[in-house]
Write an enzyme that holds these catalytic residues in place. Structure first.
Site, mmCIF file in Angstrom:
data_model
loop_
_atom_site.group_PDB
_atom_site.id
_atom_site.type_symbol
_atom_site.label_atom_id
_atom_site.label_comp_id
_atom_site.label_asym_id
_atom_site.label_seq_id
_atom_site.Cartn_x
_atom_site.Cartn_y
_atom_site.Cartn_z
ATOM 1 C CD GLU A 210 -32.915 -19.962 -1.421
ATOM 2 O OE1 GLU A 210 -32.885 -21.179 -1.690
ATOM 3 O OE2 GLU A 210 -32.215 -19.451 -0.545
ATOM 4 C CG HIS A 248 -29.790 -22.786 0.167
ATOM 5 N ND1 HIS A 248 -30.653 -21.728 0.304
ATOM 6 C CD2 HIS A 248 -28.873 -22.642 1.137
ATOM 7 C CE1 HIS A 248 -30.273 -20.976 1.325
ATOM 8 N NE2 HIS A 248 -29.188 -21.507 1.843
#
Lengths: 290, 390
Positions: A210, A248
């Site tokens: 990510e 996140h």
């Protein structure tokens, strides 16, 4: 063979509230060897008439020889639960809990340094070895298939997506590992890559990263030097704007290195098969393994 | 969570970190008397949650009470657009009116968590008052980093060493060392994700003063800081983002997109944005409904997407592990009926109760196209979008 969890795993589940109980049920249903449940105030009873409850991890380990622990306790109590498992001698601790304060995580990392324990997470889906039906965490048992691809990922549901694509293209998995989406987490990409490289059952690796941090770059460096098996990677967040946290805590672009494009370049330079579209993960693996 | 500069400075004062004398007001009439109290000269600073204020007129030096009043009138009630905000900017509801000081030297200090090092890092530079990322790029040798042990913290010798590296005059070394120690204490005790002073100034009298103050509190730690939680200012957020926070959804509005995305999981949500872009369209938002959203949460998520006037089509991508597809489907159907939405919806649903969810959607009279996977969903997007005039 597989990595981290297998037929020798004796699982302890800590924190059986609403979510924890649901997941414990799924874990039993899948066929994992769950030996103990820890939830204060329930000692003397059993979970679903199968697993004995204990009021402390220490007691549970003494009575059941549990060697792997999974944590579902709420975030304010997660640090305490991890330390309790470390002190009780659990070797592999998997913390599923989301939203653990980062200052708690850095204390934990400092506490476990130089101790014979491995931490996965927090804020992760856990891990699963299909060949031995060993599920430690929340990865759904019905989407995986035994096989030879190792999967390592910072994400939860995107990991399921990758697994589904692998299965669709005829590939099973040796072990699937979700390392978590927080900026400070225990086991890293590099740790898992090292294990997959030396695992006989693993023939190729899928790495799902990510935006945020530089752990993918560190993984790329490691791959370049030490990994001989083919690696297919996808980095989520190519279209994410800088400075915005994408769910996140760790998925935020704070500098150039945090960009998906920088990570892709690093991985590509390390010989990794980088896909830019998340729907190409399975197809690319098929090309690579032909 | 962001807090305002004046709130950060109040926190600084509690930790014995000096800040310029100043007053907060939301009333332009009061500005005249405040500036008189500050001897007729002051700096007026718009209180907004965005950096880059100075470059767009959010920070003004004024030389008379009258001038101050005029400027305050213009600022209050307007929106400030900086490089960190979206195109509509953030509202100016309060002003900080502060004394001006003689500056001998400007420094930079900040503390943040370095995830890769798993520890707090103290960052300082002799080049204060500038964009620190630019300094890092052009003069990296002028930036000092100290890794602080998570259990020991910042030690006085490290703080003193840093003071010498920053060329702080000998007579002020004790002052700066104390300030750095206090700033670290503030960072830890309040579970900050960032504290930043830019610039930290040395005055002609060798006093060390925090001219600016930026404090971010880590969201995951707010449960143990009820007093800080009260500083949450919803008006500084995009209205749709504010609604999402109230509904416990992770949502980020993206300017210029036409594809509203509804996804479970942060990684999959980013992947869905990426595939939208690859398909030649633009995502209108990031939205993670999470694993435990109930039907009400799903309804609000759908309404947030459709209340974004730029959205022309909705892409639902669900891979249910903890979440249940039938609950998501019911939420979508109810919300679409309540809002009379006729937007086309492309759906992929896999995992827990996916067949039930898809059946509900197919029998709902909504404008639904179901796709078996991400690849097909992207294909349908490219087929449908041109017909929408997008």
């Amino acid at each position: 063979m597989s990595i981290l969890v297998d037929e020798n795993t004796r699982l302890l589940i800590q924190g059986l509230g609403r979510d924890g109980s649901f997941q414990a049920s799924k874990t039993l249903e899948y066929g994992t060897n769950v030996v103990a449940a820890v939830h204060p105030g329930r000692e003397g009873t059993t979970f679903e008439n199968k697993v004995p409850y204990f009021s402390s991890v220490e007691k549970a380990v003494q009575k059941t020889s549990a060697n792997t622990g999974v944590i579902f306790v709420p975030a304010p109590f997660a640090m305490d639960a991890i330390i309790e498992q470390v002190d009780a001698g659990i070797h592999l601790i998997v913390c599923i809990t989301e939203g653990v304060p980062v200052l708690d995580m850095i204390k934990i990392m400092s506490y476990i340094e130089n101790k014979p324990v491995r931490l996965i997470g927090s804020n992760c889906p856990g891990l699963l070895t299909p060949s031995t039906k060993t599920k430690v965490g929340i990865i759904p048992g019905n989407i995986v298939k035994p096989g030879n691809i190792g999967v390592v990922s910072r994400s939860g549901t995107l990991t399921y997506e990758a697994i589904a694509q692998l299965v669709q293209n005829g590939f099973g998995q040796s072990t699937c590992v979700g390392i978590g989406g927080d900026p400070v987490h225990g086991t890293t990409f590099t740790d898992v890559l090292q294990m997959f490289e030396s695992d006989n059952e693993t023939e190729a690796i899928v790495l799902i990263g990510e935006i945020g941090g530089t752990r993918e770059q560190l993984a790329a460096e490691y791959i370049k030097k030490h990994v001989t098996k083919p690696v297919v990677s996808y980095i989520a967040g190519q279209t994410a704007p800088p400075g915005k946290r994408m769910g996140h805590a760790g998925a935020i672009i704070t500098g150039k290195a945090a960009l998906a494009s920088e990570k892709n370049t690093a991985l590509s330079n390390a010989g990794v098969h980088v896909v830019e579209s998340p729907s190409d993960i399975g197809l690319r693996m098929k090309e690579v393994m032909r | 969570m962001n807090i305002h500069e004046y709130q950060a400075k109040e926190l600084f004062e509690k930790y014995n970190i000096s800040t310029p004398k100043g007053y907060v007001t939301d009333n332009a009439e009061e500005v005249e008397s405040i500036i008189s109290k500050l001897n007729g000269k002051a700096v007026i600073k718009a209180q907004v949650h965005a950096g880059g204020r100075g470059k767009v007129g959010g920070v003004k030096l004024v030389n008379s009470p009258d001038e101050g009043k005029t400027i305050a009138k213009n600022l209050l009630g307007s929106n400030l657009v900086t490089h960190q905000t979206n195109k509509s900017g953030v509202p100016i509801e309060k002003l900080l009116i502060a004394q001006t000081l003689d500056i001998k030297k400007e420094l930079y200090v900040s503390i943040l968590i370095d995830g890769d090092l798993a520890s707090p890092v103290f960052i300082a530079s002799t080049e204060g008052g500038m964009d620190i990322e630019e300094v890092a790029e052009t003069q990296p040798e002028k930036i000092f980093r100290i890794k602080c042990d998570p259990l020991i913290g910042l030690t006085p010798y490290l703080a003193r060493d840093l003071s010498y590296k920053l060329n702080i005059p000998e007579s002020s070394i004790k002052q700066s060392t104390n300030l750095f120690m206090n700033l670290y204490k503030l960072f830890i005790e309040n579970d900050c994700s960032l504290v930043e002073i830019n610039p930290l100034i040395i005055t002609n009298n060798d006093e060390i003063i925090a001219l600016d103050a930026k404090v971010n509190i880590e969201d995951d730690s707010l449960f143990r800081h009820k007093e800080l939680e009260k500083l949450y200012d919803p008006n500084q957020l995009d209205p749709l983002e504010e609604r999402a926070i109230s509904a416990n959804l992770a949502y980020v509005k993206l300017d210029g997109g036409e594809v509203g995305c509804m996804v479970n999981g942060a990684g999959l949500a980013m992947a869905t944005m990426d595939i939208t872009k690859k398909a030649g369209a633009n995502p209108a938002n990031f939205l993670d409904i999470g694993g435990s959203a109930d039907q009400n949460g799903i309804e609000e998520a759908f309404k947030i997407i459709t209340d974004d006037s730029e959205v022309k089509i909705i892409l639902v991508n669900l891979f249910a592990g903890i979440a249940r597809s039938d609950v998501v489907a019911k939420g979508i159907i109810k919300a679409a009926k309540e809002t009379n939405s006729s937007l086309p919806i492309v759906v992929t649903m896999r995992g827990t109760n996916a067949d039930e969810g898809l059946d509900l959607l197919k029998n709902s009279n909504l404008n639904i196209t179901t796709a078996s996977d991400l690849f097909e969903a992207a294909k349908f997007l490219t087929e449908i979008l041109p017909n929408l005039g997008a």
